[in-house]
Write a protein that holds these residues in place. Structure first.
Motif, PDB file in Angstrom:
ATOM      1  N   ALA A  96       3.484 -22.588  -5.336  1.00 19.33           N
ATOM      2  CA  ALA A  96       3.909 -21.857  -6.535  1.00 19.33           C
ATOM      3  C   ALA A  96       4.965 -20.828  -6.140  1.00 19.33           C
ATOM      4  N   TYR A  97       5.814 -20.496  -7.118  1.00 20.74           N
ATOM      5  CA  TYR A  97       6.808 -19.440  -6.927  1.00 20.74           C
ATOM      6  C   TYR A  97       6.191 -18.075  -7.231  1.00 20.74           C
ATOM      7  N   THR A  98       6.652 -17.055  -6.533  1.00 20.87           N
ATOM      8  CA  THR A  98       6.389 -15.700  -6.997  1.00 20.87           C
ATOM      9  C   THR A  98       7.364 -15.406  -8.138  1.00 20.87           C
ATOM     10  N   ASP A  99       7.098 -14.367  -8.897  1.00 18.40           N
ATOM     11  CA  ASP A  99       7.992 -14.022 -10.001  1.00 18.40           C
ATOM     12  C   ASP A  99       9.396 -13.707  -9.492  1.00 18.40           C
ATOM     13  N   GLU A 100       9.494 -13.066  -8.337  1.00 18.83           N
ATOM     14  CA  GLU A 100      10.801 -12.747  -7.783  1.00 18.83           C
ATOM     15  C   GLU A 100      11.525 -14.013  -7.354  1.00 18.83           C
TER      16      GLU A 100
END
Length: 275
Positions: free
Chosen positions: A165-169
């Motif tokens: 998953a990606y972090t929000d940044e």
């Protein structure tokens, strides 16, 4: 401008590296442009793809791991619990879901050296005191695995799998990248027009557009349909989405038993040494 600033900040304002990365992506734009050109790339779709990639990599390592050595590996993992990093720690044999990636990373760290070779010795820093029985048992188990090069490669590949998953940044940077890359493609097309030149990706893209659609084939597509009887595709495992669409259009009018053939040469993902 805001998107470009975000990308440059992500690369510590290394303009040369940013340019090199954009150029490299432009060379392979047939692989990603159809996915981002509409401006509606969804985070959940890319994360699902990453989870599938992780799961595929773990499944291959699991399939190559002999059943008879698994209890010994788990016993060694318990002895080396202080050296391993997953939380919760490795207790039972992990499944191949993306959520188990940290556990498989621990297995890779336990069995392989930092440079990816089979571990041939362990010490107290790895959780094995000098004269412990578990140390000798683990080294004996490792010797049985040393000839298994496919398993070693699969365990090493686990280290290069992406996070699930990606972090929000990270996602903010990704959105900026999509805009920068799409604009870079537009500038590239202008450069092609000014120079009267094109690369292979551009030729394939123009051919795909010139054939129309399956529902509304162009005159060119109808003309080719009467002339093309056999299509051979080499290295089919590397076929991009755009190239696959081109094949679909070239063969859209074919009927069963009409004497025409499509011959594909390649290998399946499960046979690939890195997948």
């Amino acid at each position: 401008r805001a998107s470009l600033e975000t990308v440059l900040a992500h690369l510590d304002n290394n303009i040369g590296r940013a340019a090199d990365l954009v150029v490299d992506m432009l060379r392979r734009r047939d692989q990603w442009l159809p996915l981002v050109a509409g401006g509606e790339v969804r985070r959940e779709d890319l994360e699902r793809a990453m989870r599938n990639a992780v799961s595929d990599g773990l499944e291959r390592a699991n399939r190559l791991m002999p059943e008879d050595v698994r209890p010994g590996i788990l016993a060694a993992a318990r002895a080396a619990a202080g050296y391993l990093t997953s939380d919760p720690p490795l207790d039972g044999w992990p499944d191949v879901s993306a959520d188990s990636h940290p556990l498989w990373l621990d297995l890779s760290r336990l069995l392989l050296t930092k440079v990816g070779g089979w571990r041939k010795t362990v010490n107290k820093n790895h959780g094995f005191p000098r004269k412990s029985a578990s140390k000798e048992q683990f080294l004996a188990l490792l010797e049985t695995l040393h000839p298994n090069e496919d398993l070693r490669e699969a365990l090493e590949f686990i280290r290069w799998l992406p996070p699930a998953a990606y972090t929000d940044e990270q996602w903010r940077v990704m959105l900026s990248l999509f805009e920068v890359l799409t604009l870079a493609v537009a500038h590239l097309k202008l450069a092609f027009r000014e120079s009267g030149e094109a690369d292979f990706c551009e030729v394939a893209e123009r051919a795909r557009l010139a054939l129309g659609s399956a529902a509304e084939p162009s005159d060119l597509a109808l003309g080719l349909d009467a002339r093309i009887w056999h299509v051979l595709v080499d290295e089919f495992q590397d076929t991009s989405v755009a190239q696959f669409e081109l094949l679909e259009k070239l063969t859209a009018g074919w009927e069963p038993d009409d004497g025409r053939t499509l011959f594909l040469v390649g290998y399946g993902f499960n046979a690939h040494p890195w997948l």
